[in-house]
Write a protein that holds these residues in place. Structure first.
Motif, mmCIF file in Angstrom:
data_model
loop_
_atom_site.group_PDB
_atom_site.id
_atom_site.type_symbol
_atom_site.label_atom_id
_atom_site.label_comp_id
_atom_site.label_asym_id
_atom_site.label_seq_id
_atom_site.Cartn_x
_atom_site.Cartn_y
_atom_site.Cartn_z
ATOM 1 N N UNK A 82 16.449 17.785 -16.485
ATOM 2 C CA UNK A 82 17.736 17.135 -16.387
ATOM 3 C C UNK A 82 18.135 17.028 -14.941
ATOM 4 N N UNK A 83 19.226 16.350 -14.733
ATOM 5 C CA UNK A 83 19.679 16.119 -13.367
ATOM 6 C C UNK A 83 19.900 17.423 -12.624
ATOM 7 N N UNK A 84 20.624 18.330 -13.273
ATOM 8 C CA UNK A 84 20.959 19.566 -12.585
ATOM 9 C C UNK A 84 19.750 20.472 -12.413
ATOM 10 N N UNK B 236 21.451 8.830 -22.645
ATOM 11 C CA UNK B 236 21.354 10.237 -23.019
ATOM 12 C C UNK B 236 19.919 10.665 -23.269
ATOM 13 N N UNK B 237 19.081 9.740 -23.723
ATOM 14 C CA UNK B 237 17.657 10.041 -23.881
ATOM 15 C C UNK B 237 16.972 10.162 -22.524
ATOM 16 N N UNK B 238 17.380 9.322 -21.597
ATOM 17 C CA UNK B 238 16.763 9.346 -20.271
ATOM 18 C C UNK B 238 17.167 10.606 -19.504
ATOM 19 N N UNK B 239 18.467 10.894 -19.535
ATOM 20 C CA UNK B 239 18.991 12.009 -18.742
ATOM 21 C C UNK B 239 19.930 12.831 -19.617
ATOM 22 N N UNK B 240 19.414 13.759 -20.395
ATOM 23 C CA UNK B 240 20.270 14.579 -21.258
ATOM 24 C C UNK B 240 20.952 15.699 -20.483
ATOM 25 N N UNK B 241 21.730 15.314 -19.471
ATOM 26 C CA UNK B 241 22.390 16.293 -18.608
ATOM 27 C C UNK B 241 23.891 16.176 -18.751
ATOM 28 N N UNK B 242 24.591 17.312 -18.618
ATOM 29 C CA UNK B 242 26.046 17.280 -18.649
ATOM 30 C C UNK B 242 26.566 16.397 -17.527
ATOM 31 N N UNK B 243 27.679 15.750 -17.793
ATOM 32 C CA UNK B 243 28.261 14.857 -16.802
ATOM 33 C C UNK B 243 28.170 13.408 -17.217
ATOM 34 N N UNK C 288 25.496 19.321 -22.253
ATOM 35 C CA UNK C 288 25.062 20.718 -22.182
ATOM 36 C C UNK C 288 25.528 21.511 -23.392
ATOM 37 N N UNK C 289 26.604 21.051 -24.022
ATOM 38 C CA UNK C 289 27.148 21.753 -25.185
ATOM 39 C C UNK C 289 26.586 21.206 -26.499
ATOM 40 N N UNK C 290 25.773 20.139 -26.433
ATOM 41 C CA UNK C 290 25.257 19.479 -27.633
ATOM 42 C C UNK C 290 23.830 19.942 -27.904
ATOM 43 N N UNK C 291 23.557 20.332 -29.132
ATOM 44 C CA UNK C 291 22.192 20.713 -29.494
ATOM 45 C C UNK C 291 21.316 19.466 -29.578
ATOM 46 N N UNK C 292 20.068 19.592 -29.144
ATOM 47 C CA UNK C 292 19.106 18.485 -29.135
ATOM 48 C C UNK C 292 19.750 17.221 -28.557
ATOM 49 N N UNK D 202 18.865 14.892 -26.548
ATOM 50 C CA UNK D 202 18.103 13.649 -26.474
ATOM 51 C C UNK D 202 18.279 12.803 -27.733
ATOM 52 N N UNK D 203 18.482 13.450 -28.867
ATOM 53 C CA UNK D 203 18.681 12.730 -30.129
ATOM 54 C C UNK D 203 20.152 12.605 -30.489
ATOM 55 N N UNK D 204 20.891 13.689 -30.352
ATOM 56 C CA UNK D 204 22.244 13.726 -30.909
ATOM 57 C C UNK D 204 23.289 13.014 -30.066
ATOM 58 N N UNK D 205 23.068 12.868 -28.764
ATOM 59 C CA UNK D 205 24.045 12.144 -27.947
ATOM 60 C C UNK D 205 24.155 10.696 -28.418
#
Length: 479
Positions: free
Chosen positions: A12-14, A88-95, A243-247, A249-252
């Protein structure tokens, strides 16, 4: 949805940045996560606030052309939701939008996006609280005969409504997610009832003229759309709280689309039902259009109290979700060294307590000052609408950039469709800026520019001068 990448991003980004002292990396902290139902509830809860309970009355002044405006804005919001899912699939990072802008265009655009959304979150919360107080005052008077209409009483009510969600968020993500799920269900129940049952009571004569203004229908469409624009703020909620979401890459993506679709159906059917059950001349002056709709359906006046109660639940649920986001965006930026380090301070491993407290304090100040301004509610919402659009525009542009350059291992399958969605989202964002109006754009631009000294201060405190090289997430190359 079709896959558009050749595999999950590697990190992820961070996590690609060197860990800063005392700062956990993205996705660190452990603890409970938001599953798909809770993440979807977060999106729905943030989109559906107190505004929907007043929106039909505001739109009635422009005629049934506002229903067309609703349809167009809904398509744009859905395009944005899909784009956020792809990103969200590309970058599953908070923010969310901050992460996309930073990775796509560099450090300073990333900062501006984080700064813009941060303004949106705490200023928008003041607007939600402003409307929420009105329903509390109405409910207290109608149900118990209490007069809480004085300014001091409204200030106390509003501050209470702001700090209760803050305390819930400080208690942890599990309690926050549960509260969000419960309030979302409770707020949906009466709105769904009116949206579905109300259709059986619709009378064509109640709709009024197509264009109820003195100008052209195109002008009425644009102004009506401006009122609808802010109603869809929150489509990016799941991506910001990645960051608070499980999985993630899929769930966002799924939470963004499911939540927006649910709100779109509710908005459209609810608006049509209210337009068709309440006579146009009465609806224009209504202060509780959904209550008036139920009263028109079944008679009596007790329904106003019931609807006020659900509006109160809706507002507190929206404040609960946005209180989380007011802390998540600056936390993600602070981890990358673009916001003051204090925003990374955590409690219990995954509660950004400093961001919650600071954001709620700024909201409280804005809320109190709003009582001294004329048309404060509209001013706050239009300003927040503009600052919302800036991250939307950059997110759509980042998606378009990666699709056009192929930098993100973009698969050829579905490329045309994904390009179309990105272009639609980008054009929709420009239209949202236009709809916010010149005053909001001017004021919002000044507030964006006010962030530049903060950026300089943060850079100087890190001993950095000039642009900073950013490590590419998938290749590890510096650029």
């Amino acid at each position: 949805m079709e896959e558009e990448t050749g595999g999950r991003p590697q990190g992820t980004l961070a996590t690609q940045q060197p860990a800063r002292e005392g700062t956990p990396p993205a996705h660190a902290g452990g603890g409970a996560r938001l599953g798909l139902p809770q993440a979807t509830a977060l999106v729905v809860g943030n989109i559906v606030g107190t505004g929907i309970f007043l929106l039909p009355a505001s739109l009635a002044a422009f005629g049934t052309v506002s229903i067309l405006a609703f349809g167009i804005v809904t398509l744009g919001a859905l395009a944005l939701a899909v784009v956020f899912g792809r990103l969200g699939r590309r970058i599953p990072a908070s923010g969310g939008p901050y992460a996309y802008a930073r990775e796509g265009f560099g450090e300073f655009p990333g900062f501006l996006n984080a700064w813009s959304f941060w303004i949106t979150a705490w200023a928008g919360n003041a607007g939600i609280a402003f409307a929420w107080v009105g329903y509390v005052v109405y409910f207290a008077d109608a149900a118990f005969g209490l007069d809480w209409s004085s300014v001091p009483a409204q200030v106390v009510i509003g501050l209470t409504g702001l700090w209760i969600p803050a305390l819930i968020n400080l208690a942890g993500v599990t309690k926050m997610g549960l509260f969000q799920l419960v309030t979302t269900i409770l707020k949906f129940a009466p709105l769904i009832f009116v949206a579905i049952i109300g259709l059986f009571f619709v009378q064509a004569d109640n709709f009024g003229p197509f264009n109820a203004t003195d100008g052209s229908w195109i002008g009425a469409l644009s102004v009506a759309a401006a009122l609808v624009l802010f109603a869809y703020s929150g489509v990016e909620s799941a991506s910001i709280a990645a960051e608070k979401v499980s999985d993630p890459e899929r769930n966002i993506g799924r939470a963004s689309v499911y939540g927006t679709l649910a709100c779109a159906v509710l908005y459209m059917l609810g608006t049509i039902a209210v337009f068709g059950t309440v006579p146009h001349d009465k609806l224009v002056d209504s202060t509780a259009p959904f209550a008036d709709a139920i009263n028109a359906m079944f008679g009596g006046s007790a329904w106003g109290v019931v609807m006020a109660a659900f509006a109160i639940i809706s507002g507190i649920g929206a404040l609960n979700g946005w209180t989380l986001l007011v802390a998540e965006m600056p936390m993600a930026a602070a981890r990358d060294g673009l916001f003051p380090k204090m925003f990374t301070r955590m409690r219990g491993g995954n509660v950004p307590w400093a961001g919650i407290v600071i954001g709620t304090a700024l909201t409280s100040i804005t809320f109190v000052l709003a009582f001294a301004a004329e048309n404060a509610f509209n001013t706050i919402l239009l300003l927040a609408a503009f600052t919302t659009v800036v991250p939307y525009l950059f997110s759509a542009a980042a998606q378009l950039f990666w699709l056009a350059t192929g930098e993100r291992q973009t698969a050829r399958k579905g490329l045309a469709w994904n390009m179309t969605l990105a272009v639609v989202a980008l054009l929709f964002s420009f239209w949202m800026i236009f709809g916010a109006g010149s005053d909001a754009v001017f004021q919002g631009t000044l507030m964006l520019l006010a962030g530049i000294p903060v950026y300089i201060w943060v850079k100087a405190s890190r001993g950095e001068y000039g642009p900073k090289e950013i490590k590419h997430i998938t290749t590890g190359e510096l650029r």
